[in-house]
Design a protein around this motif. Structure first.
Motif, PDB file in Angstrom:
ATOM      1  N   UNK A 111     -21.856 108.375   7.138  1.00  9.17           N
ATOM      2  CA  UNK A 111     -20.961 109.309   6.448  1.00  9.17           C
ATOM      3  C   UNK A 111     -19.830 108.607   5.694  1.00  9.17           C
ATOM      4  N   UNK A 112     -19.719 107.291   5.881  1.00  7.36           N
ATOM      5  CA  UNK A 112     -18.633 106.566   5.224  1.00  7.36           C
ATOM      6  C   UNK A 112     -17.302 106.706   5.931  1.00  7.36           C
ATOM      7  N   UNK A 113     -17.344 107.111   7.191  1.00  8.37           N
ATOM      8  CA  UNK A 113     -16.129 107.242   7.988  1.00  8.37           C
ATOM      9  C   UNK A 113     -15.807 105.910   8.640  1.00  8.37           C
ATOM     10  N   UNK A 114     -14.541 105.660   8.948  1.00  3.79           N
ATOM     11  CA  UNK A 114     -14.203 104.396   9.619  1.00  3.79           C
ATOM     12  C   UNK A 114     -14.865 104.334  10.997  1.00  3.79           C
ATOM     13  N   UNK A 115     -15.236 103.135  11.399  1.00  2.00           N
ATOM     14  CA  UNK A 115     -15.827 102.979  12.735  1.00  2.00           C
ATOM     15  C   UNK A 115     -14.755 102.783  13.787  1.00  2.00           C
ATOM     16  N   UNK A 116     -13.617 102.265  13.382  1.00  2.00           N
ATOM     17  CA  UNK A 116     -12.518 102.083  14.335  1.00  2.00           C
ATOM     18  C   UNK A 116     -12.002 103.452  14.772  1.00  2.00           C
ATOM     19  N   UNK A 117     -11.913 103.645  16.064  1.00  2.00           N
ATOM     20  CA  UNK A 117     -11.379 104.884  16.601  1.00  2.00           C
ATOM     21  C   UNK A 117     -12.341 106.057  16.565  1.00  2.00           C
ATOM     22  N   UNK A 118     -13.637 105.777  16.392  1.00  2.00           N
ATOM     23  CA  UNK A 118     -14.626 106.858  16.305  1.00  2.00           C
ATOM     24  C   UNK A 118     -14.657 107.741  17.552  1.00  2.00           C
ATOM     25  N   UNK A 119     -14.189 107.224  18.671  1.00  5.16           N
ATOM     26  CA  UNK A 119     -14.227 107.962  19.936  1.00  5.16           C
ATOM     27  C   UNK A 119     -13.045 108.917  20.103  1.00  5.16           C
ATOM     28  N   UNK A 120     -12.046 108.784  19.255  1.00  6.22           N
ATOM     29  CA  UNK A 120     -10.838 109.610  19.384  1.00  6.22           C
ATOM     30  C   UNK A 120     -11.009 110.970  18.720  1.00  6.22           C
ATOM     31  N   UNK A 121     -10.389 111.971  19.304  1.00  3.26           N
ATOM     32  CA  UNK A 121     -10.532 113.343  18.834  1.00  3.26           C
ATOM     33  C   UNK A 121     -10.127 113.517  17.376  1.00  3.26           C
ATOM     34  N   UNK A 122      -9.153 112.777  16.916  1.00  2.34           N
ATOM     35  CA  UNK A 122      -8.689 112.954  15.531  1.00  2.34           C
ATOM     36  C   UNK A 122      -9.645 112.337  14.495  1.00  2.34           C
ATOM     37  N   UNK A 123     -10.612 111.554  14.930  1.00  2.00           N
ATOM     38  CA  UNK A 123     -11.572 110.926  14.015  1.00  2.00           C
ATOM     39  C   UNK A 123     -12.474 112.009  13.391  1.00  2.00           C
ATOM     40  N   UNK A 124     -12.861 111.843  12.120  1.00  2.00           N
ATOM     41  CA  UNK A 124     -13.724 112.846  11.467  1.00  2.00           C
ATOM     42  C   UNK A 124     -15.027 113.121  12.237  1.00  2.00           C
TER      43      UNK A 124
END
Length: 189
Positions: free
Chosen positions: A10-23
Motif C-alpha cells: 500500500x506504500x505505507x511506512x513499515x516503521x510502527x505498523x503495529x501501532x493503532x495510529x498506523x494506516x
C-alpha cells in the motif's frame, strides 16, 4: 509478515505498523467494524503479545463476522474461505482441532482457534456463525467446547454433518484425558 507485506504493498511506512495510529491498523479496525457490525468507537482496543493492536468484541459480534464471512460473495472472502477449506492443515497444523474439524466436514465448515480460549467457526450452508470464549482462557477447553456446540447444532441445522462431527479425529478434541504425574488417566475435560 503479512502486516508488513500489506504496508509495503500500500506504500505505507513499515516503521510502527503495529501501532493503532498506523494506516494499516486503522484499516484493520475499519474492516473489523464492517464485518462485526460494531461501531469503531465501541470496539475495545488493546495490545497483543506481538505488540500489535488488538480488538475486544462481544461474542455475538465475532459470531456475526464469521456468519458474514461464511456467506460473503466478495471475491477476496470467497478465495480466503475456499483456501481455508481446501487446505485445513495450513490453518492450524496436523492433529489440531481447526484442521480436524474442517477435514471432517470438507467444504462445509471454517473454524479458527484464537487467543486465550477464543474459538470461532461458521457452518457454511446454514450460515451459522459461532464464537466462544472460555472465561479463564484455557486453550484446552475451547476445542472441546466448540465440538460440543457443533454437535448440538448439526442435527437441527446441518443433519448430514452429524456423522462428520462424530469421527475419531474430531472426538479426540471433544473429550481430553487428564493424566496424573504417572501417566494414568484421572478424568476427562
Amino acid at each position: 509478515g503479512v502486516m508488513l507485506a500489506i504496508s509495503l504493498h500500500r506504500g505505507w511506512p513499515t516503521h510502527g505498523y503495529e501501532r493503532l495510529e498506523h494506516p494499516l491498523q486503522q484499516r484493520i479496525l475499519s474492516e473489523v467494524s464492517r464485518w462485526t457490525g460494531e461501531s469503531v468507537e465501541s470496539i475495545g482496543l488493546g495490545v497483543d503479545g506481538c505488540t500489535a493492536a488488538s480488538f475486544a468484541l462481544p461474542l455475538v459480534a465475532m459470531a456475526r463476522a464469521y456468519a458474514r464471512f461464511g456467506r460473503s460473495a466478495e471475491p477476496a472472502m470467497v478465495r480466503i474461505r475456499n483456501a481455508m477449506m481446501a487446505h485445513p492443515w495450513l490453518v492450524a497444523g496436523t492433529a489440531r482441532s481447526c484442521t480436524d474439524l474442517m477435514a471432517a466436514a470438507p467444504g462445509r465448515l471454517v473454524a479458527k482457534l484464537g487467543a486465550d480460549g477464543i474459538y470461532s467457526a461458521v457452518l457454511i450452508r446454514s450460515g451459522i456463525g459461532v464464537a466462544l470464549k472460555v472465561e479463564d482462557g484455557d486453550m484446552r477447553a475451547s476445542p472441546a467446547t466448540l465440538v460440543s456446540i457443533l454437535r448440538d447444532l448439526a442435527p437441527r441445522y446441518e443433519p448430514d454433518l452429524v456423522d462428520a462431527f462424530a469421527t475419531p479425529a474430531v472426538d479426540r478434541h471433544a473429550r481430553l484425558a487428564i493424566h496424573s504425574t504417572r501417566g494414568q488417566v484421572t478424568g476427562y475435560l
